[in-house]
Design a protein around this motif. Structure first.
Motif, short mmCIF file in Angstrom:
data_model
loop_
_atom_site.label_atom_id
_atom_site.label_comp_id
_atom_site.label_asym_id
_atom_site.label_seq_id
_atom_site.Cartn_x
_atom_site.Cartn_y
_atom_site.Cartn_z
N VAL A 282 0.11 -48.84 34.19
CA VAL A 282 -0.83 -48.70 33.08
C VAL A 282 -1.28 -47.25 33.01
O VAL A 282 -1.77 -46.69 33.99
CB VAL A 282 -2.07 -49.61 33.26
CG1 VAL A 282 -2.87 -49.65 31.96
CG2 VAL A 282 -1.67 -51.00 33.69
N GLU B 98 0.16 -55.18 25.50
CA GLU B 98 -0.43 -53.86 25.23
C GLU B 98 -1.32 -53.89 24.00
O GLU B 98 -2.43 -53.32 23.99
CB GLU B 98 0.68 -52.82 25.02
CG GLU B 98 1.40 -52.40 26.28
CD GLU B 98 2.53 -51.42 25.99
OE1 GLU B 98 2.64 -50.41 26.70
OE2 GLU B 98 3.31 -51.67 25.05
N PHE C 270 1.58 -49.04 28.67
CA PHE C 270 2.34 -49.15 29.91
C PHE C 270 3.50 -48.16 29.91
O PHE C 270 4.23 -48.04 28.91
CB PHE C 270 2.90 -50.56 30.08
CG PHE C 270 1.88 -51.59 30.45
CD1 PHE C 270 1.62 -51.87 31.79
CD2 PHE C 270 1.18 -52.28 29.48
CE1 PHE C 270 0.68 -52.83 32.14
CE2 PHE C 270 0.24 -53.24 29.82
CZ PHE C 270 -0.02 -53.51 31.15
#
Length: 600
Positions: A288, A408, A415
């Protein structure tokens, strides 16, 4: 920066020395205040680079220029007899490398000698005692100049490794129009100044958790939810903060299994690691991007010390735009975004345990949810705070990417997705992997010294082990072959071990010809040698009387000995520049043995 002077000061009862290196030349000033004053004035536009100079050399310099004998101040500083409150001479611009090293070394002190040892430099210390109560002799003065000059060279070499620390601080000072004097602030104080933080009285809400609305609690294992609920319940029933945490699970940690992999939850990073060690092909690691800062912005988990939380958000947004166009400024902004996370769970001005814990707990639950959404398509290998590593079947690759992309969008996260063709993991904190483009990534003490890297000054002991293990697992190269290749290529620093003892110990002793020989230095470089006249090396502390087999008498005093960690069977001390070491002394069979012992 070209306008740099590297310097060090030594102080005795009736002598002081100022030694500087400028444009490859040494300047030595001995007991001459006027000459020192003229030198400083002549070079007022230079930056003076030292080690621990903010707490020692800058103050001593000021004391000398004020017309005092600096010996008394030196003793006060070293012995910490009282608080020192001295304003450094006006317009004296200096940079302290120790400030940076402490940050990198978990806020603990590391001596310059140990750093120089790691770098392969000479760490031979002067034999001249700082307790001499008379003027130094000509011989003593020359010896002090020699070894002090060597320390200045050590500072100069270290700066080449760590100039980016100051580069980042200068960038922030320019970006936010701060006084140049703020360069002396450590990163925590500098960031709190930029974010306009103020102390606030934190209510008793340290363990009151607020959850992201996007989390699907139906996907989170019940025992994980119960774990955090139990901590919160005990805290609100009146239990102390730390006691409430350690009273739940196993001393504040939940050890469970996620997709069959042992996983640890707690108020720290989320960690999981499969028992299998080696994996090849069809591996993906997803990280992340700016995980904790993003959680802070997305959920307004700002430290309540921020008087202008919108300022943090604007810095966050600006950094996202700078990432691809200006690395220097982007890294400087990244520092501002990351620093508060650790400081929020401390007694610093940015303190806010409530929102720091919110960030950590939500971060763990969000990654857990992603793992559960991917569970039908992956074999989990590892979770490490902000990343997940897993194996997959090629036919599921597009499906996996679709799940991640959808995730996401829902959580407003980004990511980084890397294909990996080889992974070896000893545990979650010690692994290395080879990306699809053949770039390698190392994590942990066992492997990070495989290549020469920017952090070699922190630890460069027994790196032959890292080299051998990676070559063995990556290429099936026999240990013997790697050891011999490093030997033939004169990579002598791979065989060294830097040993030292801290303030809890009093002496260092080396076994030689069956006797314990006292060593005058606190920091030493040792090698494993074939000569069995050399034995173990010990750190020793004084005791009142003989206690057990590890206690011995020396010059009327009793000492308890402890073997130096990771030291060899036959230790040979060599503290000069490592390039002068006779490698024929090395016991290569012994190094092969200790490397093979690490194969698991």
């Amino acid at each position: 920066m070209n306008n740099l002077i590297y310097y060090d000061i030594e102080v005795f009862c009736q002598d002081w020395l100022f030694i500087a290196n400028l444009d490859e030349h040494f300047i030595v000033i001995h007991n001459d205040k006027d000459k020192l004053d003229n030198f400083i004035k002549k070079h007022k536009n230079y930056w003076y680079v030292g080690y621990n100079n903010y707490h020692y050399d800058d103050l001593i310099l000021t004391d000398i220029l004020n017309g005092n004998n600096p010996y008394y101040l030196s003793k006060m500083i070293i012995n910490k007899t009282e608080n020192i409150n001295i304003d450094v001479i006006p317009n004296f611009k200096s940079l302290d490398l120790m400030q940076d090293i402490q940050k990198e070394n978990s806020n603990t002190f590391m001596s310059l000698k140990k750093i120089m040892g790691n770098l392969g430099l000479s760490i031979v210390e002067s034999s001249v005692s700082f307790d001499i109560d008379r003027p130094l002799t000509t011989f003593e003065l020359e010896e002090t100049i020699k070894y002090c000059s060597n320390d200045v060279l050590g500072v100069k070499v270290l700066y080449k490794y760590r100039y980016k620390y100051f580069e980042t601080k200068f960038t922030l000072i320019n970006e936010f129009d701060l006084p140049i004097e703020t360069i002396r602030l450590d990163e925590n104080k500098l960031v709190s100044l930029i974010l306009k933080c103020k102390w606030f009285k934190e209510p008793r809400d340290y363990l009151s958790f607020d959850y992201c609305k996007q989390i699907d609690f139906n996907l989170i294992p019940n025992e994980v939810l119960d774990f955090y609920a139990d901590i919160e319940y005990k805290y609100f029933k009146g239990m102390d903060y730390k006691k409430a945490i350690i009273s739940v699970g196993k001393k504040g940690k939940l050890n469970t299994k996620l997709l069959g992999v042992q996983t640890n939850y707690g108020l720290g990073g989320l960690h999981a690691c499969s028992k299998a060690r080696m994996f090849v092909n069809n591996i993906m690691q997803i990280d992340v991007s700016s995980y904790y800062p993003t959680l802070m912005v997305n959920n307004e988990f700002y430290s309540r010390s921020f008087t202008k939380p919108e300022l943090y958000k604007s810095i966050y947004n600006k950094r996202m735009k700078l990432k691809e166009v200006d690395k220097l400024r982007s890294d400087a902004y990244k520092l501002i975004l990351n620093k508060p996370i650790g400081c929020m769970r401390s007694e610093m001005i940015m303190k806010d345990f409530h929102n720091a814990n919110n960030i950590i707990v939500n971060g763990q639950l969000i990654l857990t949810q992603l793992v559960m959404e991917l569970k039908d398509y992956i074999i989990l290998l590892q979770i490490n705070t902000d990343s997940i590593t897993f194996k997959y079947n090629k036919r599921n690759y597009d499906k996996i990417l679709n799940i991640i992309c959808d995730f996401e969008k829902r959580f407003n996260l980004k990511f980084d997705k890397d294909k990996v063709k080889f992974l070896y993991q000893k545990n979650v904190n010690n692994y290395f992997l080879i990306m699809e483009d053949n770039k390698m990534k190392f994590k942990g003490q066992d492997f990070k010294n495989y290549d020469k890297h920017d952090f070699i000054y922190l630890n460069n002991s027994r790196s032959i082990i890292s080299k051998c293990l990676v070559e063995y697992y990556k290429n099936k190269t026999p240990i013997e072959e790697t050891v011999r290749k490093c030997y033939d290529n004169d990579e002598i620093d791979r065989f060294q071990l830097i040993v030292s003892y801290g303030n809890k110990y009093d002496k260092c002793f080396l076994e030689y010809q069956g006797k314990l020989i006292e060593q005058p230095q606190k920091v030493n470089r040792v090698f494993a040698v074939k000569n069995n006249e050399y034995g173990l090396i010990y750190k020793c502390k004084k005791v009142d009387k003989e206690q057990d087999k590890n206690t011995f008498e020396q010059n009327g005093c009793f000492y308890k000995k402890e073997k130096m960690p990771n030291s060899f069977e036959h230790n040979y001390i060599f503290n000069d520049d490592i390039s002068k070491f006779d490698k024929a002394l090395l016991d290569l069979d012994y190094y092969i043995k200790i490397c093979k012992k690490e194969l698991k």
